[in-house]
Design a protein around this motif. Structure first.
Motif, PDB file in Angstrom:
ATOM      1  N   TRP A  88       0.826  -1.216   0.000  1.00 29.28           N
ATOM      2  CA  TRP A  88       0.000   0.000   0.000  1.00 29.28           C
ATOM      3  C   TRP A  88       0.857   1.263   0.000  1.00 29.28           C
ATOM      4  CZ3 TRP A  88      -1.203   3.168   4.592  1.00 29.28           C
ATOM      5  CH2 TRP A  88      -2.153   4.161   4.335  1.00 29.28           C
ATOM      6  N   ARG A  90       3.931   1.656  -1.001  1.00 27.27           N
ATOM      7  CA  ARG A  90       4.608   1.812  -2.289  1.00 27.27           C
ATOM      8  C   ARG A  90       3.640   2.330  -3.345  1.00 27.27           C
ATOM      9  NH1 ARG A  90       7.059  -3.043  -0.676  1.00 27.27           N
ATOM     10  NH2 ARG A  90       5.680  -4.285  -2.010  1.00 27.27           N
ATOM     11  N   SER A  91       2.388   1.887  -3.292  1.00 29.74           N
ATOM     12  CA  SER A  91       1.406   2.345  -4.267  1.00 29.74           C
ATOM     13  C   SER A  91       1.076   3.818  -4.077  1.00 29.74           C
ATOM     14  CB  SER A  91       0.126   1.507  -4.167  1.00 29.74           C
ATOM     15  OG  SER A  91      -0.606   1.817  -2.997  1.00 29.74           O
ATOM     16  N   PHE A 222      -7.478   1.149  -2.050  1.00 34.87           N
ATOM     17  CA  PHE A 222      -6.510   0.055  -2.134  1.00 34.87           C
ATOM     18  C   PHE A 222      -7.254  -1.243  -2.445  1.00 34.87           C
ATOM     19  CE2 PHE A 222      -3.318  -2.683   0.386  1.00 34.87           C
ATOM     20  CZ  PHE A 222      -2.508  -2.845  -0.738  1.00 34.87           C
ATOM     21  N   SER A 230      -3.461   2.228  -9.241  1.00 38.21           N
ATOM     22  CA  SER A 230      -2.781   3.022  -8.219  1.00 38.21           C
ATOM     23  C   SER A 230      -3.840   3.744  -7.440  1.00 38.21           C
ATOM     24  CB  SER A 230      -1.807   4.027  -8.848  1.00 38.21           C
ATOM     25  OG  SER A 230      -2.486   4.889  -9.712  1.00 38.21           O
TER      26      SER A 230
END
Length: 234
Positions: A88, A90-91, A222, A230
């Motif tokens: 999450w 990183r996204s 998410f 994304s």
């Protein structure tokens, strides 16, 4: 609000974080009244003085099975939850450096919770030591993982304000832990009356952090599904 770009075949993941937050909470608040009704512990308010530890509620009777039936799945969900927190972040644009630590913190904390839960209800110094090490490792590693997530949110402009609010929750958790240690050092007899209440409050604050993260996962959209996605930033 959930990301409107979610497609009908995408699976939102915020519910998993919700389970990670609520399953331990529901378990220990179920075994407490059950053990009381069965007569294995005396009636008292667990967040107050002279009550029982969390583990005490799951030592015998039906509560023994309820505790294990709730906490063992909670450990597995928790390990998955911490791994997904790295995905999450990183996204959202956080640097991948150091995020692998979330996986290891979650894994070790989850295994510690498993060991603690399996040893619950058995007598002997060995079992007591396993429970003691298990609960301390679980609480400590969970708190460190929460600090890491909070710190990464602070580095993201769109999420920094939320990160600061989460940081205040972490500071409250840390202050409670330090207060327990100080009281144990300067007034051990008084601490003995408060010790179990400290444990309940610490567990509650850790669960609140996970619940907050679940809401953030939902807010960001998410999810898992085919194709590249994304989450939105709000």
């Amino acid at each position: 609000m959930t990301d409107p770009s979610l497609r009908h075949h995408d699976i939102p993941l915020w519910w998993l974080a919700l389970v990670a937050a609520l399953l331990p909470f529901v378990t220990m608040h179920t075994t407490w009244p059950v053990a009381t009704l069965e007569g294995y512990i005396h009636g008292c308010l667990p967040y107050g003085l002279d009550c029982h530890s969390i583990s005490r509620t799951g030592h015998k009777g039906l509560a023994y099975f309820l505790f294990k039936g709730g906490m063992l799945p909670a450990a597995v969900v928790g390990m998955t939850y911490w791994w997904l927190n790295g995905v999450w972040l990183r996204s959202l644009g956080a640097s991948a450096k150091g995020l692998r630590g979330l996986f290891w913190l979650g894994l070790i904390g989850g295994l510690a919770l498993v060991a603690y839960t399996l040893a619950l209800g058995h007598t002997g110094d060995g079992y007591w030591l396993v429970r003691r090490i298990g609960v301390i490792t679980y609480l400590s590693f969970t708190f460190i993982a929460q600090l890491l997530v909070t710190a990464r949110l602070l580095t993201l402009p769109d999420w920094a304000a939320t990160g600061r609010r989460l940081l205040r929750l972490c500071q409250l958790t840390l202050a409670l832990g330090i207060a327990s240690l100080i009281m144990d050092a300067v007034a051990p007899e008084t601490h003995e009356r408060f010790e179990d209440a400290f444990e309940w409050w610490l567990a509650l604050l850790l669960n609140l952090h996970a619940l907050w993260i679940a809401l953030l996962w939902r807010r960001s959209g998410f999810h898992v599904g085919p194709g590249v996605h994304s989450p939105s930033s709000r």
